[in-house]
Write a protein that holds these residues in place. Structure first.
Motif, short mmCIF file in Angstrom:
data_model
loop_
_atom_site.label_atom_id
_atom_site.label_comp_id
_atom_site.label_asym_id
_atom_site.label_seq_id
_atom_site.Cartn_x
_atom_site.Cartn_y
_atom_site.Cartn_z
N VAL A 153 0.83 -1.20 0.00
CA VAL A 153 0.00 0.00 0.00
C VAL A 153 0.87 1.26 0.00
O VAL A 153 0.55 2.25 -0.67
CB VAL A 153 -0.95 -0.01 1.21
N GLN A 154 1.97 1.22 0.76
CA GLN A 154 2.84 2.39 0.90
C GLN A 154 4.04 2.33 -0.06
O GLN A 154 5.06 2.97 0.19
CB GLN A 154 3.34 2.48 2.34
N LYS A 155 3.90 1.58 -1.12
CA LYS A 155 5.03 1.38 -2.04
C LYS A 155 5.62 2.70 -2.54
O LYS A 155 6.86 2.85 -2.55
CB LYS A 155 4.60 0.51 -3.21
N PRO A 156 4.85 3.69 -2.98
CA PRO A 156 5.47 4.93 -3.46
C PRO A 156 6.36 5.60 -2.41
O PRO A 156 7.45 6.09 -2.73
CB PRO A 156 4.26 5.81 -3.82
N LYS A 157 5.90 5.60 -1.17
CA LYS A 157 6.70 6.20 -0.10
C LYS A 157 7.96 5.39 0.17
O LYS A 157 9.02 5.95 0.47
CB LYS A 157 5.87 6.33 1.17
N LEU A 158 7.85 4.07 0.07
CA LEU A 158 9.02 3.21 0.26
C LEU A 158 10.07 3.48 -0.82
O LEU A 158 11.26 3.62 -0.54
CB LEU A 158 8.60 1.74 0.24
N LEU A 159 9.62 3.57 -2.07
CA LEU A 159 10.54 3.83 -3.17
C LEU A 159 11.22 5.18 -3.00
O LEU A 159 12.43 5.32 -3.22
CB LEU A 159 9.78 3.79 -4.50
N GLU A 160 10.44 6.17 -2.59
CA GLU A 160 11.00 7.51 -2.40
C GLU A 160 12.01 7.53 -1.26
O GLU A 160 13.10 8.10 -1.39
CB GLU A 160 9.87 8.50 -2.11
N ALA A 161 11.67 6.89 -0.15
CA ALA A 161 12.55 6.92 1.02
C ALA A 161 13.87 6.23 0.76
O ALA A 161 14.92 6.66 1.25
CB ALA A 161 11.84 6.28 2.21
N LEU A 162 13.83 5.14 -0.01
CA LEU A 162 15.04 4.35 -0.25
C LEU A 162 15.69 4.67 -1.59
O LEU A 162 16.70 4.08 -1.95
CB LEU A 162 14.70 2.86 -0.18
N LYS A 163 15.07 5.61 -2.33
CA LYS A 163 15.58 6.00 -3.65
C LYS A 163 15.68 4.80 -4.59
O LYS A 163 16.62 4.67 -5.37
CB LYS A 163 16.94 6.72 -3.53
N TRP A 164 14.68 3.92 -4.49
CA TRP A 164 14.55 2.79 -5.40
C TRP A 164 13.65 3.20 -6.56
O TRP A 164 12.76 4.04 -6.41
CB TRP A 164 13.94 1.58 -4.72
N THR A 165 13.86 2.60 -7.70
CA THR A 165 12.98 2.85 -8.85
C THR A 165 11.93 1.74 -9.00
O THR A 165 10.91 1.92 -9.66
CB THR A 165 13.79 2.94 -10.15
N ALA A 166 12.19 0.60 -8.39
CA ALA A 166 11.26 -0.53 -8.47
C ALA A 166 11.60 -1.49 -7.34
O ALA A 166 12.65 -1.38 -6.70
CB ALA A 166 11.36 -1.23 -9.82
N ILE A 167 10.69 -2.43 -7.11
CA ILE A 167 10.96 -3.49 -6.14
C ILE A 167 11.13 -4.79 -6.90
O ILE A 167 10.16 -5.46 -7.25
CB ILE A 167 9.83 -3.60 -5.10
N ASP A 168 12.38 -5.09 -7.21
CA ASP A 168 12.70 -6.34 -7.89
C ASP A 168 13.05 -7.40 -6.84
O ASP A 168 12.82 -7.20 -5.65
CB ASP A 168 13.85 -6.11 -8.87
N GLN A 169 13.63 -8.50 -7.28
CA GLN A 169 13.91 -9.61 -6.37
C GLN A 169 14.79 -9.17 -5.20
O GLN A 169 14.50 -9.48 -4.04
CB GLN A 169 14.60 -10.74 -7.14
N LYS A 170 15.86 -8.45 -5.49
CA LYS A 170 16.80 -8.04 -4.44
C LYS A 170 16.10 -7.15 -3.41
O LYS A 170 16.26 -7.35 -2.19
CB LYS A 170 17.97 -7.30 -5.06
N GLU A 171 15.35 -6.18 -3.87
CA GLU A 171 14.68 -5.25 -2.95
C GLU A 171 13.59 -5.96 -2.13
O GLU A 171 13.44 -5.72 -0.93
CB GLU A 171 14.06 -4.09 -3.74
N MET A 172 12.85 -6.86 -2.81
CA MET A 172 11.81 -7.60 -2.10
C MET A 172 12.41 -8.45 -0.99
O MET A 172 11.88 -8.51 0.13
CB MET A 172 11.02 -8.47 -3.08
N GLU A 173 13.53 -9.10 -1.27
CA GLU A 173 14.15 -9.96 -0.26
C GLU A 173 14.65 -9.15 0.93
O GLU A 173 14.59 -9.63 2.08
CB GLU A 173 15.29 -10.76 -0.89
#
Length: 235
Positions: free
Chosen positions: A190-210
């Motif tokens: 639900v909070q994915k946009p905020k997570l991406l912004e906080a961690l400066k990620w562009t997507a949640i791939d396998q590495k980020e999900m793990e």
């Protein structure tokens, strides 16, 4: 109820393909525009079929929405079914250890967290489910999702919490602890946009999900072990 039959001009195989294309298109359109905002014409256009095909296979928009829900329930059980099966087997063992019950609880939570990983398919059905869980859908679809998916998982998680915390299954604290545990994984979706912004990620791939899963499970383990200590009067 929606019909399920082959297109007369193309036989059973072609009918199945048309039906599957309509469901795939509908998941995307409902996810983007919501149930009320999606038109059957738009869905048919995205699927690349004539509008009458939607009526033919699903008896209208609500029938198609229900077919989407059934399709997503199948996908979710493919992701989570094994962990729920294992948990149910563990609960049936009266001699099972607290640590084993914690492990199966974390197994369910782990399968929830995996749903945050990006892919074209998961992005579409996540948007659909977010609107669905917000109540922006027909009541018949809410009932179907609750009866065929949420109820079983909810019952299992509450039984696990009750055993670990030494509470009754229907105790208000059991229900609250269960919701808190299960929604830890959903919160990151639900909070994915905020997570991406906080961690400066562009997507949640396998590495980020793990990485997210590792942190969530570590935190959840501390919580569950704390419930056991509290039950046994050690804290």
């Amino acid at each position: 109820m929606a019909r399920h039959k082959p297109a007369a001009e193309g036989g059973y195989q072609r009918g199945e393909e048309t039906r599957a294309r309509l469901i795939e298109a509908a998941v995307a359109v409902f996810g983007e525009r919501g149930y009320d905002g999606a038109s059957t014409r738009d869905i048919a256009n995205v699927a690349g079929v004539n509008s009458p095909a939607l009526q033919y296979y699903f008896d209208g928009k609500e029938g198609l929405y229900l077919a989407c829900v059934e399709h997503l329930i199948t996908l979710l059980w493919q992701k989570m079914g094994d962990t729920v099966d294992v948990a149910e087997q563990a609960l049936a063992d009266v001699d099972i250890s607290d640590q084993a019950l914690i492990d199966v609880s974390l197994g369910i939570l782990s399968s929830v967290v995996t749903t945050i990983q990006d892919s074209p398919q998961t992005n579409a059905w996540r948007a659909f489910l977010d609107r669905h869980q917000a109540g922006l859908c027909p009541e018949s679809a809410t009932t179907a999702f609750d009866d065929r998916f949420k109820k079983r998982i909810g019952d299992v998680v509450r039984q696990l919490i009750a055993r670990l915390a030494g509470l009754e299954v229907e105790d208000e604290r059991t229900v609250i602890h269960s919701m808190a545990l299960f929604t830890q994984g959903l919160a990151f979706r639900v909070q994915k946009p905020k997570l991406l912004e906080a961690l400066k990620w562009t997507a949640i791939d396998q590495k980020e999900m793990e990485l997210v899963r590792e942190v969530v499970l570590t935190q959840a383990r501390f919580t569950l072990e704390g419930l056991v200590r509290q039950r046994d009067g050690h804290c």
